[in-house]
Design an enzyme around this catalytic site. Structure first.
Site, PDB file in Angstrom:
ATOM      1  N   HIS A 230     -41.499 -33.326 -23.077  1.00 24.80           N
ATOM      2  CA  HIS A 230     -40.626 -34.466 -22.864  1.00 24.80           C
ATOM      3  C   HIS A 230     -39.868 -34.865 -24.120  1.00 24.80           C
ATOM      4  CE1 HIS A 230     -41.914 -35.994 -18.688  1.00 24.80           C
ATOM      5  NE2 HIS A 230     -41.880 -34.700 -18.767  1.00 24.80           N
ATOM      6  N   SER A 234     -36.544 -29.880 -20.969  1.00 22.74           N
ATOM      7  CA  SER A 234     -36.607 -28.551 -20.363  1.00 22.74           C
ATOM      8  C   SER A 234     -35.419 -27.704 -20.782  1.00 22.74           C
ATOM      9  CB  SER A 234     -36.604 -28.675 -18.840  1.00 22.74           C
ATOM     10  OG  SER A 234     -37.888 -28.980 -18.379  1.00 22.74           O
ATOM     11  N   LYS A 257     -37.429 -30.533  -5.259  1.00 26.52           N
ATOM     12  CA  LYS A 257     -37.482 -29.077  -5.394  1.00 26.52           C
ATOM     13  C   LYS A 257     -38.916 -28.614  -5.648  1.00 26.52           C
ATOM     14  CE  LYS A 257     -35.156 -25.314  -7.737  1.00 26.52           C
ATOM     15  NZ  LYS A 257     -33.912 -24.910  -8.389  1.00 26.52           N
ATOM     16  N   ASP A 258     -39.614 -29.291  -6.565  1.00 27.25           N
ATOM     17  CA  ASP A 258     -41.019 -28.946  -6.824  1.00 27.25           C
ATOM     18  C   ASP A 258     -41.832 -29.096  -5.549  1.00 27.25           C
ATOM     19  OD1 ASP A 258     -40.393 -28.525  -9.441  1.00 27.25           O
ATOM     20  OD2 ASP A 258     -41.305 -30.357 -10.212  1.00 27.25           O
ATOM     21  N   GLU A 301     -62.545  -9.885 -12.506  1.00 21.96           N
ATOM     22  CA  GLU A 301     -61.534 -10.342 -11.572  1.00 21.96           C
ATOM     23  C   GLU A 301     -60.180  -9.755 -11.988  1.00 21.96           C
ATOM     24  OE1 GLU A 301     -63.271 -11.637  -9.034  1.00 21.96           O
ATOM     25  OE2 GLU A 301     -62.442 -13.646  -9.073  1.00 21.96           O
TER      26      GLU A 301
END
Ligand code: HEM
Lengths: 419, 268
Positions: A230, A234, A257-258, A301
């Site tokens: 922040h 971005s 959108k998320d 895994e």
């Protein structure tokens, strides 16, 4: 209550809620005066300026955050039924799975969550590499991310040991042996960490504490990650910092959108939990740990397979360990290894090809980790490992000299092409 | 120019996914080779419970429990099951109570150190046939009979393999020599010999629902039962799963519409 305002007639008619509203407002002001909580939240999460052009690769951070919350909640419920002792760990997991109400569901969600967590971590990391998100001024953001990656890997590994099935036990054993390969101090270190020569009651207990403590420590580091984000804001696929008029508010644009991507992830999650549960478990792990019987194929895994492959292709154990650890530590240097002035791979065509080959090499190493019995594969793995290091140590620093230069746009909005 | 770039992009993408796709193929062959070494090809059955939408034939599960209780349970355990779990076979609490009360389970010791037995309750785990592993080994030529809690998941070949073993007993061919004492000839066992004597006989179990108890039927039912014990929540999981899947797909559509509406006036 926002939507009420659209209908003044209605809000006038209802006096009582209005009064409630005002006392809520008073409380809000009271807090706000002492700490600007609400305006901070508004600034940071609602009006937070986002580039208008970020694509789906920028939604995975939100996905990871939600998965983290899911893991913590399901994990707390699992820990209510789990007993971290050698005698009871396995059967307590059976009790969770069979007798605890919805225990099977919670356990399935925790297992599916761990797989998705690692999957989206790799995607999130690849986004950073592809779009050059690690470049100034986002180095701290990159570091905090890498630390999260390491922490989550440790947590996932510790968690896998907890059910104390055959694979759990032998994974703990292989992990211990890998550390024991360090010259001079290795064996002592392993004994010190495991509380014995082989995984035992103390080891299991420690893994439980480690798993639990790490899981919650991760929240703190995520907080730092977001804090860093922040401050620097971005990035975006062009790698050009947006002008103010090229940004839009986080809410509602990116929450929407998320949210869409999260809904799709939920579908994937549901498919795994309800229909493809057998993909999440190794059948071997439904057999209780047996220190006297080594399983035929010990494989971790899927998300650890590339690193396991690195251990396999180097004939000296310690060498393998160095290369595997190095492959992760190298990522910390990436901001300095990359000497290109261009951020996004979109405008670095040669480098972009190299990045795809890097992913291919990583996947190849994964296959080698799974089926390492064949000599051709071992050589393929060595080649892949060589390429992995070549990419970071040679191509990343020097490709700029040979790069087919492609003009970087001056502004986000110039970009016609969508990725 | 842009079109050429697109083409290169697709070519790269194609080559990339092709390369990744080829890798498992190279090993598919290898895997089959591995399996040959371990076990024979056994007949494959169409089980209703296999696949992402599978479900159990609960009548068969219930019959299978009878076979387990009357035959297998004299040697094999299902350690992690409680009587209460039997409600998942489609029985109500009263019926399961009746089943539990037919069995005696150990509950502590008296002043002389003798084990006290009482009728089983819903919360009791299935009792084990032997006092401890040493007793189990002594009775079975040094081996503890397998626990059945997750057998169909852990044994290679799963349900088909169990069927094969149960139906695989034959007369020893002339000239066949056993490597171990007290073993039996079985087509599908390792080295064609197995320590378990043929467990099933026709009409060994009297089915309450009137089904004819052929060996084949008994084998089928007990295999179904064992698959159920390995995944006792499969029916519920699939049933809830279908609903929640539809619900979430509906959510995807709704959220997509919201997203489109929100982004309506943002210039691309
Ligand atoms: C628990 C794990 C993690 C969580 C919850 C998390 C969360 C987030 C969130 C919410 C964002 C903003 C949205 C986005 O860009 O996707 C973000 C951005 C970012 N993350 Fe992470 N992250 C995690 C792990 C990592 C890892 C492993 C790395 C790689 C080293 C990383 C590197 C970055 C970078 C560089 C950005 C900014 C990208 C840009 O805007 O250009 N993160 N993260």
């Amino acid at each position: 209550m926002m939507w009420l305002k659209k209908h003044p007639s209605e809000s006038e008619a209802e006096q009582a809620p209005a009064q409630q509203n005002s006392s809520a407002k008073n409380l809000k002001n009271w807090i706000e005066y002492r700490y600007p909580l609400f305006s901070t939240l508004t600034q940071q999460y609602q009006k937070f300026p986002m580039p208008r052009n970020v694509n789906v690769w920028w939604t995975f951070g939100a996905v990871l955050s939600v998965i983290l919350i899911l893991m913590l909640i399901t994990g707390i419920f699992l820990s209510l039924g789990y007993i971290p002792t050698v005698e009871q760990a396995f059967s307590s997991v059976e009790v969770i799975d069979r007798q605890m109400p919805s225990g099977w569901l919670i356990r399935s969600m925790h297992m599916a969550g761990s797989n998705l967590f690692l999957a989206f971590l790799y995607l999130h990391l690849f986004r950073g590499l592809y779009y050059g998100s690690y470049k100034a001024p986002r180095e701290l953001l990159w570091f905090s991310g890498l630390i999260l990656l390491l922490m989550i890997m440790v947590t996932a590994f510790a968690g896998y040991v907890l059910p104390w099935g055959q694979m759990s036990y032998w994974a703990a054993n292989v992990g211990g042996q890998a550390i024991a390969a360090i010259p001079w101090v290795g064996e002592g270190l392993t004994r010190w960490i495991m509380g014995g020569d082989a995984p035992n009651a103390i080891t299991l207990h420690r893994y439980f504490v480690l798993h639990f403590v790490m899981a919650f420590t991760i929240i703190g580091v995520v907080f730092a990650h977001i804090l860093f984000l922040h401050h620097v804001k971005s990035g975006n696929p062009t790698g050009v910092e947006p002008k103010k008029e090229e940004t839009i508010h986080f809410h509602p644009y990116y929450t929407a959108k998320d949210g869409f991507v999260l809904a799709i992830v939920a579908v994937i999650m549901i498919l795994l939990v309800f229909f493809f549960q057998d993909w999440l478990t190794s059948p071997e792990n439904y057999m209780p740990a047996n220190p006297l019987e080594t399983p035929e194929n010990i494989a971790p895994e899927w998300y650890f397979l590339p690193f396991y492959g690195m251990l396999q292709v180097i004939p000296f154990k310690f060498g393998g360990l160095l290369f595997a650890a190095g492959s992760l530590l190298l990522l910390f240097l990436v901001p300095w290894l990359d000497r290109s002035p261009i951020r996004s791979s979109r405008y670095r065509p040669l480098y972009r090809i190299s990045l795809f080959l890097l992913v291919l090499a990583f996947v190849t190493l994964g296959f080698v980790g799974k089926y390492h019995s064949q000599i051709i594969l071992i050589w393929a793995g060595r080649f892949a490992l060589f390429y992995y290091y070549l990419h970071f140590l040679v191509i990343l620093p020097f490709s700029n000299r040979f790069e087919l230069h492609r003009s970087v746009p001056q502004a986000l909005t110039n970009v016609a092409e969508k990725d | 120019m842009a079109r050429k770039e697109k083409r290169i992009k697709w070519l790269l993408f194609g080559a990339f996914s092709g390369l990744i796709g080829i890798q498992p193929l190279a090993y598919a062959h290898n895997d089959a080779g591995n399996q040959d070494g371990k076990s024979q090809d056994y007949p494959k059955y169409q089980w209703r419970f296999s696949g992402p939408f599978g479900t159990y034939d609960l009548a068969s599960v219930q019959r299978g429990y009878a076979v387990y209780r009357q035959v297998c349970s004299s040697c094999h355990t299902i350690q992690h099951m409680t009587y209460g779990d039997l409600m998942g076979m489609g029985l109500n609490a009263e019926q399961v109570q009746d089943i539990a009360e037919q069995d005696q389970v150990p509950d502590g010791q008296d002043a002389q150190g003798k084990t006290i037995y009482r009728k089983a309750r819903l919360s009791d785990h299935f009792p084990a046939p032997y006092m401890n592993d040493a007793a189990a080994k002594a009775a079975n030529m040094g081996h503890v009979p397998l626990d059945f809690s997750r057998l169909t998941l852990t044994v290679p070949g799963g349900a088909d393999y169990i069927m094969a073993i149960l139906l695989g007993y034959r007369e020893k061919p002339a000239g066949f020599h056993f490597d171990h004492m007290n073993h039996y000839y079985n087509l599908y066992a390792k080295d064609k010999q197995i320590g378990m004597k043929p467990p099933l006989q026709a009409n060994q179990v009297r089915y309450m629902d009137g089904t004819k108890a052929t060996i084949e039927q008994e084998a089928r039912d007990v295999t179904t039962f064992l698959s159920w014990t390995a995944q006792p929540h499969l029916i519920e999981r699939h049933r809830i799963g279908v609903r929640i899947l539809f619900y979430s797909l509906f959510m995807v559509i709704l959220v997509y519409l919201v997203k489109r509406k929100v982004w309506f006036n943002v210039r691309k």
